[in-house]
Write a protein that holds these residues in place. Sequence first.
Motif, mmCIF file in Angstrom:
data_model
loop_
_atom_site.group_PDB
_atom_site.id
_atom_site.type_symbol
_atom_site.label_atom_id
_atom_site.label_comp_id
_atom_site.label_asym_id
_atom_site.label_seq_id
_atom_site.Cartn_x
_atom_site.Cartn_y
_atom_site.Cartn_z
ATOM 1 N N ASP A 18 51.965 49.349 7.683
ATOM 2 C CA ASP A 18 51.342 50.569 8.224
ATOM 3 C C ASP A 18 50.356 51.190 7.232
ATOM 4 O O ASP A 18 49.370 51.804 7.624
ATOM 5 C CB ASP A 18 52.418 51.603 8.590
ATOM 6 N N GLU A 19 50.654 51.025 5.956
ATOM 7 C CA GLU A 19 49.754 51.586 4.942
ATOM 8 C C GLU A 19 48.549 50.691 4.691
ATOM 9 O O GLU A 19 47.431 51.169 4.500
ATOM 10 C CB GLU A 19 50.527 51.773 3.623
ATOM 11 N N LEU A 20 48.790 49.371 4.689
ATOM 12 C CA LEU A 20 47.716 48.445 4.312
ATOM 13 C C LEU A 20 46.663 48.254 5.407
ATOM 14 O O LEU A 20 45.488 48.070 5.104
ATOM 15 C CB LEU A 20 48.314 47.077 3.937
ATOM 16 N N VAL A 21 47.086 48.256 6.657
ATOM 17 C CA VAL A 21 46.126 47.991 7.741
ATOM 18 C C VAL A 21 44.958 48.981 7.726
ATOM 19 O O VAL A 21 43.794 48.567 7.710
ATOM 20 C CB VAL A 21 46.833 47.953 9.116
ATOM 21 N N ALA B 268 53.365 40.847 -0.148
ATOM 22 C CA ALA B 268 54.339 40.592 -1.215
ATOM 23 C C ALA B 268 54.061 41.490 -2.420
ATOM 24 O O ALA B 268 54.988 42.074 -2.994
ATOM 25 C CB ALA B 268 54.281 39.114 -1.605
ATOM 26 N N GLU B 269 52.810 41.588 -2.770
ATOM 27 C CA GLU B 269 52.445 42.408 -3.936
ATOM 28 C C GLU B 269 52.787 43.875 -3.683
ATOM 29 O O GLU B 269 53.376 44.543 -4.525
ATOM 30 C CB GLU B 269 50.956 42.253 -4.220
ATOM 31 N N ALA B 270 52.428 44.338 -2.490
ATOM 32 C CA ALA B 270 52.656 45.757 -2.181
ATOM 33 C C ALA B 270 54.138 46.083 -2.038
ATOM 34 O O ALA B 270 54.567 47.198 -2.322
ATOM 35 C CB ALA B 270 51.916 46.126 -0.901
ATOM 36 N N ALA B 271 54.905 45.110 -1.587
ATOM 37 C CA ALA B 271 56.336 45.348 -1.376
ATOM 38 C C ALA B 271 57.168 44.926 -2.582
ATOM 39 O O ALA B 271 58.397 44.965 -2.534
ATOM 40 C CB ALA B 271 56.811 44.596 -0.129
ATOM 41 N N LYS C 186 44.028 50.809 5.270
ATOM 42 C CA LYS C 186 43.378 50.733 3.958
ATOM 43 C C LYS C 186 42.442 49.525 3.879
ATOM 44 O O LYS C 186 41.309 49.633 3.414
ATOM 45 C CB LYS C 186 44.465 50.636 2.870
ATOM 46 N N LEU C 187 42.923 48.379 4.351
ATOM 47 C CA LEU C 187 42.118 47.149 4.275
ATOM 48 C C LEU C 187 41.186 46.995 5.475
ATOM 49 O O LEU C 187 40.286 46.172 5.460
ATOM 50 C CB LEU C 187 43.053 45.921 4.220
ATOM 51 N N GLN C 188 41.457 47.754 6.526
ATOM 52 C CA GLN C 188 40.710 47.617 7.786
ATOM 53 C C GLN C 188 40.884 46.231 8.391
ATOM 54 O O GLN C 188 39.996 45.707 9.047
ATOM 55 C CB GLN C 188 39.212 47.912 7.566
ATOM 56 N N ARG C 189 41.989 45.630 8.127
ATOM 57 C CA ARG C 189 42.332 44.339 8.728
ATOM 58 C C ARG C 189 43.826 44.107 8.505
ATOM 59 O O ARG C 189 44.476 44.872 7.795
ATOM 60 C CB ARG C 189 41.536 43.196 8.086
ATOM 61 N N SER C 190 44.313 43.051 9.124
ATOM 62 C CA SER C 190 45.720 42.702 8.932
ATOM 63 C C SER C 190 45.921 42.119 7.527
ATOM 64 O O SER C 190 45.120 41.299 7.087
ATOM 65 C CB SER C 190 46.097 41.669 10.000
ATOM 66 N N PRO C 191 46.937 42.527 6.807
ATOM 67 C CA PRO C 191 47.137 42.018 5.447
ATOM 68 C C PRO C 191 47.648 40.578 5.431
ATOM 69 O O PRO C 191 48.212 40.106 6.411
ATOM 70 C CB PRO C 191 48.194 42.964 4.877
ATOM 71 N N THR C 192 47.431 39.922 4.320
ATOM 72 C CA THR C 192 47.981 38.572 4.156
ATOM 73 C C THR C 192 49.395 38.678 3.591
ATOM 74 O O THR C 192 49.813 39.747 3.127
ATOM 75 C CB THR C 192 47.122 37.736 3.185
#
Lengths: 130, 308
Positions: free
Chosen positions: B161-164, B177-180, B166-172
């Motif tokens: 929910d935070e990365l989408v 893994a890095e964020a979590a 922020k990145l304006q796309r679906s995260p890899t």
Amino acid sequence: MTERINLEVPADPSALKTVLMIVAGLSARLDYSLDDLDDVRLAMDMLLNDALEFEELDTIAVEAEVADGWMKLSAGPFRSAELRRRVTVGREDCIDLCLLLRRTMDAVSVEGDDAAYTVVLERRPREASP
Amino acid sequence: MSAHDERRVNDPLDLKALPGQARPLEDEEELQGQGGPAADPQGRGRDESEKLDQYLLRRYHLHGDRKAREQLITMYLPLVRSLARRYASRGEHFDDLVQVGAIGLIKAIDRFDLSRGVELTTYATPNIVGEIKRYFRDKGWSVRVPRGLQELNIRLNKVIDELVPKLQRSPTISELAEAANATPEEVLEALETSQAYNSVSLQASPNGEGGEEDAGLIDYLGGEEEAYDTMEDRTTLAPGFAKLDKRERYILHLRFFEGLTQSQIAERVGISQMHVSRLIRRSLEKLREEIGELDSPEILRASGDDDR
């Protein structure tokens, strides 16, 4: 360089999870986005489950080829005319498996004849690379 | 009426002044449908209840009156209990669900926009239900899943929910893994175990799975989807699609007819990408079960393919 992984699993829903896990792992290695990964996984999930429904199989063979962000998944050998029809119906408004595959994969093809054919799915990541 | 009584009647905060307003509702039976206190049969008319709500909301939002806020919470707790009771048979303690629902109520009161002209009941109900569903999403595992993976899965929900945006796309997976703070393998495993989650509880209606009476986010979406009408026509004709409930058809429509990605659907509908993923899978499984039992050429004919 192309990598190739060959799997042969029992034609059983519980065994399909192993295939899906490997597909997901390969997608992750290719740095697919979560959406892309889920698309590939979903396409494979639906194809293999339909295969279980329409085929009488002991095992299902899946071959995965990956190279430069591109992934090719082949499953078979199948004989079911119904499965083939579902995969190959080319109308724009088909509403079953063909629609799902068309929406989730870049290319869907059938190789081989009615006696033994393989369904081939190809995919590149659709979203912008990180 | 004495001057004192007049003052009390004119002050909606002084609830003791009016018999119909004096007592916070005690049970859901006092509610009419989902009307909440606004439909109080104890002497308050709907207009009076709305006025009282508006008064209390203004007291709180414009003057910072915490007592008005508490009053609203007390008044609407029966609505929370009513909604929580719907989900009480799903393995979670009723009291826990009430507490969770109360959080949704408080959020609704705190976020209420006086200028929008909607009733508090209308605004609060999806907030309360949403909070309860979120609780099920975070806690409701249908099979035993190691605690570490459960926690990682919950963390991933938040991270996605935070990365989408922020990145304006679906995260890899590696970004997740890095964020979590996990390995890619752990992320994959956690995502896979999320399949074990009992997603039915998120979407099932109180009186049976997939009913129309359940308050869900999909029911509060505005705007018309032009192509959705076409889809509706087809779904009426295709027995498989007809077995799906409204929100399932809507999500499938967005994904496979409009071509939205899961992340885009999540953003539009207001649920997590993982939830969209689960809903799509579940809907397709239901479709497969239904369509698999039917003669497919007939389905295609019924959907108009033969005319093309």
